[in-house]
Design a protein around this motif. Structure first.
Motif, PDB file in Angstrom:
ATOM      1  N   PRO A 193      83.913  71.042  47.540  1.00  0.00           N
ATOM      2  CA  PRO A 193      84.622  70.880  48.812  1.00  0.00           C
ATOM      3  C   PRO A 193      84.307  72.059  49.729  1.00  0.00           C
ATOM      4  O   PRO A 193      84.169  73.210  49.272  1.00  0.00           O
ATOM      5  N   ALA A 194      84.165  71.797  51.009  1.00  0.00           N
ATOM      6  CA  ALA A 194      83.740  72.840  51.949  1.00  0.00           C
ATOM      7  C   ALA A 194      84.665  74.050  51.916  1.00  0.00           C
ATOM      8  O   ALA A 194      84.205  75.195  52.003  1.00  0.00           O
ATOM      9  N   ALA A 195      85.971  73.832  51.793  1.00  0.00           N
ATOM     10  CA  ALA A 195      86.919  74.936  51.818  1.00  0.00           C
ATOM     11  C   ALA A 195      86.818  75.826  50.580  1.00  0.00           C
ATOM     12  O   ALA A 195      87.353  76.934  50.566  1.00  0.00           O
ATOM     13  N   GLU A 196      86.112  75.334  49.562  1.00  0.00           N
ATOM     14  CA  GLU A 196      85.979  76.089  48.310  1.00  0.00           C
ATOM     15  C   GLU A 196      84.517  76.391  47.990  1.00  0.00           C
ATOM     16  O   GLU A 196      84.193  76.801  46.874  1.00  0.00           O
ATOM     17  N   TYR A 197      83.629  76.231  48.982  1.00  0.00           N
ATOM     18  CA  TYR A 197      82.196  76.360  48.699  1.00  0.00           C
ATOM     19  C   TYR A 197      81.840  77.821  48.426  1.00  0.00           C
ATOM     20  O   TYR A 197      82.023  78.692  49.276  1.00  0.00           O
ATOM     21  N   PRO A 198      81.317  78.135  47.249  1.00  0.00           N
ATOM     22  CA  PRO A 198      81.016  79.541  46.906  1.00  0.00           C
ATOM     23  C   PRO A 198      79.857  80.094  47.730  1.00  0.00           C
ATOM     24  O   PRO A 198      78.871  79.393  47.979  1.00  0.00           O
ATOM     25  N   ASP A 199      79.963  81.348  48.124  1.00  0.00           N
ATOM     26  CA  ASP A 199      78.909  81.979  48.919  1.00  0.00           C
ATOM     27  C   ASP A 199      77.555  81.941  48.218  1.00  0.00           C
ATOM     28  O   ASP A 199      76.522  81.662  48.844  1.00  0.00           O
ATOM     29  N   ASP A 200      77.547  82.266  46.931  1.00  0.00           N
ATOM     30  CA  ASP A 200      76.270  82.350  46.229  1.00  0.00           C
ATOM     31  C   ASP A 200      75.606  80.986  46.097  1.00  0.00           C
ATOM     32  O   ASP A 200      74.374  80.866  46.154  1.00  0.00           O
ATOM     33  N   VAL A 201      76.416  79.936  45.952  1.00  0.00           N
ATOM     34  CA  VAL A 201      75.864  78.582  45.862  1.00  0.00           C
ATOM     35  C   VAL A 201      75.300  78.155  47.219  1.00  0.00           C
ATOM     36  O   VAL A 201      74.213  77.576  47.309  1.00  0.00           O
ATOM     37  N   TRP A 202      76.032  78.472  48.271  1.00  0.00           N
ATOM     38  CA  TRP A 202      75.529  78.191  49.633  1.00  0.00           C
ATOM     39  C   TRP A 202      74.165  78.864  49.836  1.00  0.00           C
ATOM     40  O   TRP A 202      73.208  78.236  50.274  1.00  0.00           O
ATOM     41  N   ASP A 203      74.081  80.154  49.514  1.00  0.00           N
ATOM     42  CA  ASP A 203      72.837  80.890  49.714  1.00  0.00           C
ATOM     43  C   ASP A 203      71.692  80.284  48.902  1.00  0.00           C
ATOM     44  O   ASP A 203      70.547  80.194  49.382  1.00  0.00           O
ATOM     45  N   HIS A 204      71.983  79.873  47.677  1.00  0.00           N
ATOM     46  CA  HIS A 204      70.950  79.293  46.816  1.00  0.00           C
ATOM     47  C   HIS A 204      70.412  77.988  47.400  1.00  0.00           C
ATOM     48  O   HIS A 204      69.183  77.790  47.473  1.00  0.00           O
ATOM     49  N   VAL A 205      71.298  77.114  47.816  1.00  0.00           N
ATOM     50  CA  VAL A 205      70.871  75.819  48.365  1.00  0.00           C
ATOM     51  C   VAL A 205      70.056  76.010  49.639  1.00  0.00           C
ATOM     52  O   VAL A 205      69.001  75.394  49.824  1.00  0.00           O
ATOM     53  N   ILE A 206      70.524  76.882  50.524  1.00  0.00           N
ATOM     54  CA  ILE A 206      69.800  77.120  51.781  1.00  0.00           C
ATOM     55  C   ILE A 206      68.441  77.742  51.516  1.00  0.00           C
ATOM     56  O   ILE A 206      67.446  77.404  52.167  1.00  0.00           O
ATOM     57  N   GLU A 207      68.364  78.634  50.543  1.00  0.00           N
ATOM     58  CA  GLU A 207      67.077  79.273  50.222  1.00  0.00           C
ATOM     59  C   GLU A 207      66.067  78.249  49.713  1.00  0.00           C
ATOM     60  O   GLU A 207      64.904  78.234  50.144  1.00  0.00           O
ATOM     61  N   VAL A 208      66.509  77.401  48.798  1.00  0.00           N
ATOM     62  CA  VAL A 208      65.596  76.423  48.199  1.00  0.00           C
ATOM     63  C   VAL A 208      65.251  75.307  49.176  1.00  0.00           C
ATOM     64  O   VAL A 208      64.079  74.933  49.325  1.00  0.00           O
ATOM     65  N   ASP A 209      66.259  74.756  49.847  1.00  0.00           N
ATOM     66  CA  ASP A 209      66.072  73.533  50.638  1.00  0.00           C
ATOM     67  C   ASP A 209      65.587  73.784  52.055  1.00  0.00           C
ATOM     68  O   ASP A 209      65.092  72.858  52.707  1.00  0.00           O
ATOM     69  N   LEU A 210      65.704  75.016  52.543  1.00  0.00           N
ATOM     70  CA  LEU A 210      65.292  75.290  53.924  1.00  0.00           C
ATOM     71  C   LEU A 210      64.354  76.494  54.023  1.00  0.00           C
ATOM     72  O   LEU A 210      63.215  76.367  54.494  1.00  0.00           O
ATOM     73  N   ASN A 211      64.805  77.656  53.592  1.00  0.00           N
ATOM     74  CA  ASN A 211      64.011  78.868  53.805  1.00  0.00           C
ATOM     75  C   ASN A 211      62.639  78.778  53.141  1.00  0.00           C
ATOM     76  O   ASN A 211      61.614  79.073  53.760  1.00  0.00           O
ATOM     77  N   SER A 212      62.617  78.380  51.869  1.00  0.00           N
ATOM     78  CA  SER A 212      61.331  78.313  51.167  1.00  0.00           C
ATOM     79  C   SER A 212      60.416  77.275  51.800  1.00  0.00           C
ATOM     80  O   SER A 212      59.184  77.453  51.828  1.00  0.00           O
ATOM     81  N   GLN A 213      61.007  76.197  52.325  1.00  0.00           N
ATOM     82  CA  GLN A 213      60.202  75.169  52.993  1.00  0.00           C
ATOM     83  C   GLN A 213      59.478  75.763  54.199  1.00  0.00           C
ATOM     84  O   GLN A 213      58.293  75.495  54.431  1.00  0.00           O
ATOM     85  N   PHE A 214      60.204  76.569  54.967  1.00  0.00           N
ATOM     86  CA  PHE A 214      59.590  77.160  56.154  1.00  0.00           C
ATOM     87  C   PHE A 214      58.522  78.181  55.786  1.00  0.00           C
ATOM     88  O   PHE A 214      57.420  78.182  56.352  1.00  0.00           O
ATOM     89  N   PHE A 215      58.816  79.076  54.835  1.00  0.00           N
ATOM     90  CA  PHE A 215      57.871  80.134  54.502  1.00  0.00           C
ATOM     91  C   PHE A 215      56.566  79.556  53.961  1.00  0.00           C
ATOM     92  O   PHE A 215      55.473  80.019  54.320  1.00  0.00           O
ATOM     93  N   LEU A 216      56.661  78.548  53.089  1.00  0.00           N
ATOM     94  CA  LEU A 216      55.458  77.919  52.558  1.00  0.00           C
ATOM     95  C   LEU A 216      54.690  77.202  53.669  1.00  0.00           C
ATOM     96  O   LEU A 216      53.463  77.334  53.775  1.00  0.00           O
ATOM     97  N   THR A 217      55.412  76.479  54.518  1.00  0.00           N
ATOM     98  CA  THR A 217      54.756  75.727  55.592  1.00  0.00           C
ATOM     99  C   THR A 217      54.122  76.654  56.622  1.00  0.00           C
ATOM    100  O   THR A 217      53.044  76.359  57.154  1.00  0.00           O
ATOM    101  N   ARG A 218      54.759  77.763  56.893  1.00  0.00           N
ATOM    102  CA  ARG A 218      54.193  78.719  57.839  1.00  0.00           C
ATOM    103  C   ARG A 218      52.819  79.184  57.382  1.00  0.00           C
ATOM    104  O   ARG A 218      51.864  79.228  58.176  1.00  0.00           O
ATOM    105  N   GLU A 219      52.685  79.526  56.094  1.00  0.00           N
ATOM    106  CA  GLU A 219      51.422  80.049  55.586  1.00  0.00           C
ATOM    107  C   GLU A 219      50.358  78.961  55.503  1.00  0.00           C
ATOM    108  O   GLU A 219      49.219  79.153  55.940  1.00  0.00           O
TER     109      GLU A 219
END
Length: 255
Positions: free
Chosen positions: A103-129
């Motif tokens: 649930p959004a009101a209970e979403y852990p910070d570390d889990v949020w960071d992990h999902v964003i890193e895998v599903d968005l950040n890594s996509q951009f860094f790989l695609t950029r190169e």
């Protein structure tokens, strides 16, 4: 006889998240169309994986790499070295991803960071190169795996929805910048596909029934349902298709 506009003969495709599910199906389809495959996954077996077997059975080459997409430095190292090790990448399929339900009101910070890193950040860094080199060569095909949640909000998956919404925007932004250089950037938006990522929904009798009742096709999707669309976006047949987020959803978005 002219070659098929859907042929990938002589092309090299880099497919992330290829070990199972949608990524495995797309790697298999691209291989069947003639592309050599460089497969990447966080837990890819060094030898004898299902994806390796399927690709080699298609009569093309396979090279596998184990890369943790939550490790930015590892992604960067891989991106910098892949063409040195295997030659130019003609097709990049950004499929690696993860999901976590809270649930959004209970979403852990570390889990949020992990999902964003895998599903968005890594996509951009790989695609950029990889994309930079495609632009220099004047050709290339980039395919992201977006989601129905690139269009909708979902329930208990705020990080995943945020990442997949951003992937849809990134697809359009990169298409705007790179189209004139001969690089197409598009995304597939799978509907409700029966994979490990959706197992919790499949196991929830009420939620599964609600989902099924809205799919005009009358069934959950299968990973293989993405195959034809992936080949189309990777092939010369889609040379004038750019910045598109294509739902493959059994009609869900049209309901």
């Amino acid at each position: 006889m002219r070659p098929s506009p859907f042929s990938l003969q002589g092309k090299r495709a880099l497919v992330t998240g290829c070990r199972r599910g949608i990524g495995l199906a797309m790697a298999d389809a691209l291989a069947q169309a003639g592309a050599d495959i460089v497969g990447v996954s966080a837990q890819l077996e060094p030898d004898g994986s299902d994806v390796e077997k399927r690709v080699r059975e298609a009569g093309v080459s396979f090279a596998g790499h184990q890369v943790d997409f939550a490790d930015r430095a590892a992604v960067q190292r891989f991106a910098e070295n892949v063409e040195r090790d295997h030659g130019p990448v003609d097709i990049l399929v950004n499929n690696a991803g993860t999901i976590a339900r809270h649930p959004a009101a209970e979403y852990p910070d570390d889990v949020w960071d992990h999902v964003i890193e895998v599903d968005l950040n890594s996509q951009f860094f790989l695609t950029r190169e990889i994309g930079r080199r495609m632009v220099e060569r004047g050709r290339g095909k980039i395919i992201f795996t977006a989601s129905l949640l690139s269009f909708q909000g979902g329930i208990n998956v705020s990080a995943y929805t945020a990442a997949k919404s951003a992937v849809a925007g990134l697809t359009k932004a990169l298409a705007n910048e790179w189209a004139a250089s001969g690089v197409t950037v598009n995304a597939l938006a799978p509907g409700y596909i029966a994979t490990d990522n959706t197992q919790a929904l499949q196991d929830d009798t009420r939620r599964s029934a609600d989902i099924l009742s809205r799919i005009p096709a009358g069934r959950w999707g299968r990973p293989e349902d993405l195959a034809g669309a992936a080949v189309f976006l990777a092939s010369p047949a889609s040379d004038y298709v750019n910045g598109v987020v294509l739902p493959v959803d059994g009609g869900w978005m049209g309901r």
